[in-house]
Design an enzyme around this catalytic site. Structure first.
Site, short mmCIF file in Angstrom:
data_model
loop_
_atom_site.label_atom_id
_atom_site.label_comp_id
_atom_site.label_asym_id
_atom_site.label_seq_id
_atom_site.Cartn_x
_atom_site.Cartn_y
_atom_site.Cartn_z
N LYS A 97 38.14 -13.12 -15.20
CA LYS A 97 38.44 -14.04 -14.11
C LYS A 97 37.20 -14.21 -13.25
O LYS A 97 36.34 -13.32 -13.24
CB LYS A 97 39.58 -13.47 -13.25
CG LYS A 97 40.30 -14.51 -12.43
CD LYS A 97 41.36 -15.22 -13.26
CE LYS A 97 42.15 -16.22 -12.45
NZ LYS A 97 43.38 -16.61 -13.18
N THR A 181 50.71 -25.30 -17.73
CA THR A 181 51.26 -24.10 -17.10
C THR A 181 52.74 -24.34 -16.77
O THR A 181 53.61 -23.51 -17.08
CB THR A 181 50.48 -23.75 -15.82
OG1 THR A 181 49.10 -23.62 -16.17
CG2 THR A 181 50.97 -22.47 -15.18
#
Ligand code: GLU
Length: 407
Positions: A97, A181
């Site tokens: 990330k 998503t």
């Protein structure tokens, strides 16, 4: 409050729940590589991170966020969750990330571009299609990805679209990625309703959605299209409530006009805190982490929660809600549609093949429903674990298997 500590405690519980050895658990305790740079753009300094948590299953994979609250603890936690998410999703990635401590809402387009390019320059050596592959996350989008790709390709001197996903279609992106998503989350929501709200018609199921950005807005639209009653939604400025159900298409047009949902006329304005405490059947958390903590856990009345955001419930609140019998569909499953479609995009970039969109849509659905079933079956089989713990067990088992083959 350290989210990293919370995660280590969540991992530790797997020793008893799945007989995972202490050595194996310890091998997952630390990130593989933390890269930190202070970006300097127009005489301003921005702390920035890229953290590769694990590369056991493949290159690192995970988004980059722009937010004024970004910290190393947050990025490391998000990289840890990406490791588990990618493992559970059964795709060939480790976890990573990135983030920049920066408020994009206060920046103009030139500054956004300069900051995005500075990030690619600073971290180009730790990125790459076989090394670590970023994507959009909170307050970053396909334009951010385009600037980063362009900067990266200028540095390396050749095209490499697979170094980043969530790109514009003209640069090798994939149309499906924009609402992936929410689409993935909706398949899982349908499975959850089938198991836990079996006798209810959608129009009798009351839903509140926290967050009206990329994930929350599309999720609300999909649920409304199937007649679920969306009684409340919120954005970062506040929320709106209507007990008869909100008209989501008109609300999303209102939001697209640059307004905040709280000022929409067909409902009563509520705060974000009030939205979380509504007596609804399903609460969709699609904003940021740590929205439900021990400070408000006992006020949460929703019986089912879907985590579209990463880490919206902290460990103490999780224990409290579990004890109360609240069904929580965990982030590492519920929001994995995004990274699964990122994987389709990356695979296309690498092979040069363009796959049919309907086929990919079908593949996403199959993967999401199948991953739900694997989690749900283990949850039933074990009998003493939460849905989150079942998901963690499956994810950790796969990472450890890869580690063992390598050792
Ligand atoms: N930022 C998204 C996530 O948290 C997507 C990551 C990706 O596509 O690599 O899952």
């Amino acid at each position: 409050m350290s989210i990293v500590q919370d995660n280590l405690e969540r991992l530790q519980a797997l020793k008893e729940l799945d007989g995972i050895s202490q050595d194996d658990l310890d091998s997952l305790n630390n990130p593989h590589k933390i890269s930190y740079v202070e970006l300097e753009v127009n005489n301003k300094k921005y702390p920035a991170w890229r953290i590769l948590y694990s590369s056991d299953l493949g290159p690192g994979k995970g988004g980059i966020r722009f937010h004024s609250d970004v910290s190393e603890d947050e990025v490391q936690s998000l990289a840890f969750w990406m490791t588990l998410k990618n493992s559970l999703a059964d795709i060939p990635y480790g976890g990573a990330k990135g983030g920049i401590k920066f408020d994009p809402k206060k920046a103009d387009r030139n500054e956004l571009e300069a900051v995005s390019r500075a990030y690619a320059q600073a971290f180009h050596q730790v990125l790459g299609q076989d090394v670590d592959v970023p994507a959009p996350d909170v307050y970053t989008n396909s334009q951010t990805m385009a600037w980063m790709l362009d900067e990266y390709e200028k540095i390396i001197g050749h095209h490499e679209p697979g170094m980043i996903t969530g790109k514009p279609v003209e640069l090798g992106g994939i149309k499906l990625r924009a609402d992936a998503t929410a689409q993935g989350g909706y398949f899982v929501a349908q499975e959850m309703v089938k198991e836990f709200l079996r006798d209810r018609q959608p129009e009798d199921v009351r839903v509140a959605v926290q967050g009206f950005g990329n994930a929350g807005l599309f999720m609300a639209e999909k649920m409304a299209a199937d007649n679920f009653k969306i009684v409340a939604v919120s954005d970062s400025q506040g929320g709106i409530y209507n007990e008869d159900g909100l008209n989501i298409s008109s609300l999303s047009a209102y939001k697209a006009g640059g307004k905040n949902v709280g000022t929409y006329s067909e409902g009563r304005a509520i705060t974000n805190a009030e939205l979380l405490e509504l007596d609804v059947d399903i609460l969709v958390l699609a904003a940021l982490e740590n929205q439900i903590t021990i400070a408000n856990a006992d006020k949460i009345k929703a019986r089912h929660i879907i985590e579209l955001a990463n880490g919206p419930i902290d460990l103490a609140a999780d224990k409290h809600l579990d004890a109360k019998g609240t069904v929580i569909v965990p982030d590492i499953l519920a929001n994995s549609g995004g990274v699964i479609v990122s994987y389709f995009e990356w695979a296309q970039n690498r092979t040069g093949q363009i796959l049919d969109e309907e086929y990919l849509k079908g593949l996403l659905e199959k993967k999401m429903r199948n991953n739900w079933s694997r989690m749900f079956n283990l949850y039933k089989e074990k009998g003493n674990v939460s849905l989150r713990q079942a998901a963690y067990i499956l994810a950790v088992r796969r990472v450890l298997a890869a580690k063992h083959w390598r050792s």
